[in-house]
Design an enzyme around this catalytic site. Structure first.
Site, PDB file in Angstrom:
ATOM      1  N   HIS A  55       0.828  -1.209   0.000  1.00  0.00           N
ATOM      2  CA  HIS A  55       0.000   0.000   0.000  1.00  0.00           C
ATOM      3  C   HIS A  55       0.862   1.258   0.000  1.00  0.00           C
ATOM      4  O   HIS A  55       2.055   1.214   0.292  1.00  0.00           O
ATOM      5  CB  HIS A  55      -0.974   0.020   1.189  1.00  0.00           C
ATOM      6  CG  HIS A  55      -0.351   0.093   2.545  1.00  0.00           C
ATOM      7  ND1 HIS A  55      -0.090  -1.020   3.319  1.00  0.00           N
ATOM      8  CD2 HIS A  55       0.050   1.153   3.301  1.00  0.00           C
ATOM      9  CE1 HIS A  55       0.436  -0.646   4.475  1.00  0.00           C
ATOM     10  NE2 HIS A  55       0.540   0.676   4.483  1.00  0.00           N
ATOM     11  N   GLU A  95      -8.317   4.632   9.763  1.00  0.00           N
ATOM     12  CA  GLU A  95      -7.813   4.395   8.411  1.00  0.00           C
ATOM     13  C   GLU A  95      -8.846   3.726   7.518  1.00  0.00           C
ATOM     14  O   GLU A  95      -9.768   3.052   7.993  1.00  0.00           O
ATOM     15  CB  GLU A  95      -6.564   3.526   8.457  1.00  0.00           C
ATOM     16  CG  GLU A  95      -6.826   2.147   9.050  1.00  0.00           C
ATOM     17  CD  GLU A  95      -5.594   1.260   8.982  1.00  0.00           C
ATOM     18  OE1 GLU A  95      -4.688   1.470   9.792  1.00  0.00           O
ATOM     19  OE2 GLU A  95      -5.558   0.369   8.134  1.00  0.00           O
ATOM     20  N   GLN A 136      -3.976   3.520   1.345  1.00  0.00           N
ATOM     21  CA  GLN A 136      -4.356   3.536   2.756  1.00  0.00           C
ATOM     22  C   GLN A 136      -4.471   4.995   3.195  1.00  0.00           C
ATOM     23  O   GLN A 136      -3.475   5.709   3.259  1.00  0.00           O
ATOM     24  CB  GLN A 136      -3.293   2.828   3.595  1.00  0.00           C
ATOM     25  CG  GLN A 136      -3.581   2.789   5.080  1.00  0.00           C
ATOM     26  CD  GLN A 136      -2.395   2.235   5.850  1.00  0.00           C
ATOM     27  OE1 GLN A 136      -1.313   2.815   5.813  1.00  0.00           O
ATOM     28  NE2 GLN A 136      -2.589   1.112   6.514  1.00  0.00           N
TER      29      GLN A 136
END
Ligand code: MC0
Length: 143
Positions: free
Chosen positions: A7, A43, A60
């Site tokens: 990510h 998140e 993310q």
């Protein structure tokens, strides 16, 4: 040792506004949300694509939940933007040891809890060309 970009972590002041931007502009949808108390963040994971190793790559989005958290400090200093990059591996402890043996500071003595039940460790940005770097092992260890 590393099989994919797991990510890209992006610091946001307003998670919901960030999610809406990526949905409206690019069509990326949220596949997971959580609060990580230890890391001080709320998140959202937006899946970009699957990968040949059975893993996936995500954006993310990170919103701080505490003023003294790393993401809050980053926002105060830099504003919104890319906070870190994360590489996927099937063995986060072994990968951290191998990278650490090259003189890069490993920030966690033992892997910690990451998104979606992953195990993670961070590398110091000052030893990585200014890029905060995270190593991620997915829970099924497929990389
Ligand atoms: C700080 N620095 C960075 C940076 N954060 N450089 C690039 N990218 C970043 N994200 C630079 C600062 O500009 C400063 O440079 C120097 O590093 C020291 O920063 P500091 O904030 O004053 O000092 P520290 O040592 O208190 O903290 C920096 C450090 C810390 C990277 C060690 O933020 C840390 O341990 N981060 C790892 C954990 C983390 O970030 N968690 C949040 C994401 P100058 O030149 O001014 O000295 S959690 C996450 O992502 C999880 C949930 C997941 O993926 O599953």
């Amino acid at each position: 040792m590393f099989t994919r970009i797991d990510h890209v972590g992006i610091a946001c002041r307003d998670l919901d506004a960030g999610v809406e931007f990526y949905r409206r502009t690019y069509g990326f949808e949220v596949t997971h949300t959580e609060i990580n108390e230890e890391q001080g963040v709320r998140e959202a994971m937006l899946r970009v694509n699957g990968t040949d190793d059975g893993g996936a790559s995500y954006l993310q989005l990170l919103e701080p939940i505490r003023a003294d958290s790393p993401v809050a400090k980053f926002l105060d200093r830099n504003g919104e933007g890319v906070h870190h990059i994360a590489f996927g591996t099937s063995d986060v402890a072994g990968a951290a040891e191998a990278v650490g043996a090259q003189g890069v500071r490993v920030l966690d003595a033992e892997p910690r809890a990451g998104s979606m039940d992953s195990r993670i460790t961070f590398l110091h940005p000052k030893d990585c060309g200014g890029v905060l770097t995270e190593l991620v092992q997915a829970p099924d260890s497929s990389g």
